[in-house]
Motif scaffolding. Structure first.
Motif, mmCIF file in Angstrom:
data_model
loop_
_atom_site.group_PDB
_atom_site.id
_atom_site.type_symbol
_atom_site.label_atom_id
_atom_site.label_comp_id
_atom_site.label_asym_id
_atom_site.label_seq_id
_atom_site.Cartn_x
_atom_site.Cartn_y
_atom_site.Cartn_z
ATOM 1 N N ALA A 111 -48.626 71.403 0.448
ATOM 2 C CA ALA A 111 -49.349 71.577 1.710
ATOM 3 C C ALA A 111 -50.365 70.465 1.952
ATOM 4 O O ALA A 111 -50.787 69.771 1.030
ATOM 5 N N LEU A 112 -50.753 70.353 3.234
ATOM 6 C CA LEU A 112 -51.797 69.416 3.658
ATOM 7 C C LEU A 112 -52.686 70.152 4.650
ATOM 8 O O LEU A 112 -52.184 70.811 5.571
ATOM 9 N N GLU A 136 -54.930 68.439 -0.149
ATOM 10 C CA GLU A 136 -53.515 68.093 -0.213
ATOM 11 C C GLU A 136 -52.999 68.344 -1.619
ATOM 12 O O GLU A 136 -53.668 68.034 -2.604
ATOM 13 N N ASN A 137 -51.822 68.937 -1.689
ATOM 14 C CA ASN A 137 -51.113 69.056 -2.960
ATOM 15 C C ASN A 137 -49.628 68.812 -2.666
ATOM 16 O O ASN A 137 -49.281 68.365 -1.575
ATOM 17 N N GLU A 138 -48.759 69.134 -3.593
ATOM 18 C CA GLU A 138 -47.334 68.838 -3.404
ATOM 19 C C GLU A 138 -46.668 69.724 -2.348
ATOM 20 O O GLU A 138 -45.604 69.395 -1.826
ATOM 21 N N ASP A 151 -58.250 64.436 6.113
ATOM 22 C CA ASP A 151 -57.471 65.321 5.257
ATOM 23 C C ASP A 151 -58.447 65.919 4.251
ATOM 24 O O ASP A 151 -59.103 65.192 3.508
ATOM 25 N N ARG A 193 -47.094 72.538 6.056
ATOM 26 C CA ARG A 193 -46.235 72.704 4.885
ATOM 27 C C ARG A 193 -45.455 71.405 4.736
ATOM 28 O O ARG A 193 -44.942 70.852 5.704
ATOM 29 N N LYS A 194 -45.352 70.919 3.504
ATOM 30 C CA LYS A 194 -44.579 69.710 3.236
ATOM 31 C C LYS A 194 -43.128 70.096 2.987
ATOM 32 O O LYS A 194 -42.836 70.922 2.130
ATOM 33 N N ASN A 206 -55.734 69.438 7.330
ATOM 34 C CA ASN A 206 -56.358 68.346 8.066
ATOM 35 C C ASN A 206 -57.366 68.922 9.050
ATOM 36 O O ASN A 206 -57.143 69.978 9.624
ATOM 37 N N LEU A 212 -43.723 67.124 7.838
ATOM 38 C CA LEU A 212 -44.779 68.133 7.814
ATOM 39 C C LEU A 212 -44.505 69.138 8.922
ATOM 40 O O LEU A 212 -44.202 68.766 10.047
ATOM 41 N N THR A 233 -53.082 73.349 9.112
ATOM 42 C CA THR A 233 -52.427 73.449 7.816
ATOM 43 C C THR A 233 -50.941 73.168 8.003
ATOM 44 O O THR A 233 -50.295 73.765 8.859
#
Length: 77
Positions: free
Chosen positions: A30-31, A26-28, A23, A59-60, A33, A66, A57
């Motif tokens: 998106a991630l 990362e934020n609140e 990874d 989206r959370k 990897n 994800l 990429t």
């Protein structure tokens, strides 16, 4: 008794070998990897192993899932 020798298999390009899964952001929301791969080959007496990565990429979602929104393959060298 004579035994038959099997011919050596033709040198073909090997399948990609997984090297790592990281990874990189990362934020609140998106991630990002990266999956790294090596593609070893032995041609004309030379061993080669180019490395590439697949950057995914996500989206959370509010429920914790994800969702893949982008996937790009890039050469490392």
């Amino acid at each position: 008794m004579q035994s038959k020798t099997q011919p050596a298999p033709a040198m073909e390009r090997a399948a990609a070998v997984p090297l790592g899964d990281f990874d990189v952001f990362e934020n609140e929301d998106a991630l990002v990897n990266r999956l790294y791969y090596g593609v070893p080959s032995y041609e004309e007496g030379l061993f080669r192993c180019p490395i590439f990565f697949e950057e995914n990429t996500f989206r959370k979602e509010a429920n914790g899932d994800l969702t893949l929104i982008r996937s790009v393959r890039k050469a490392e060298w």
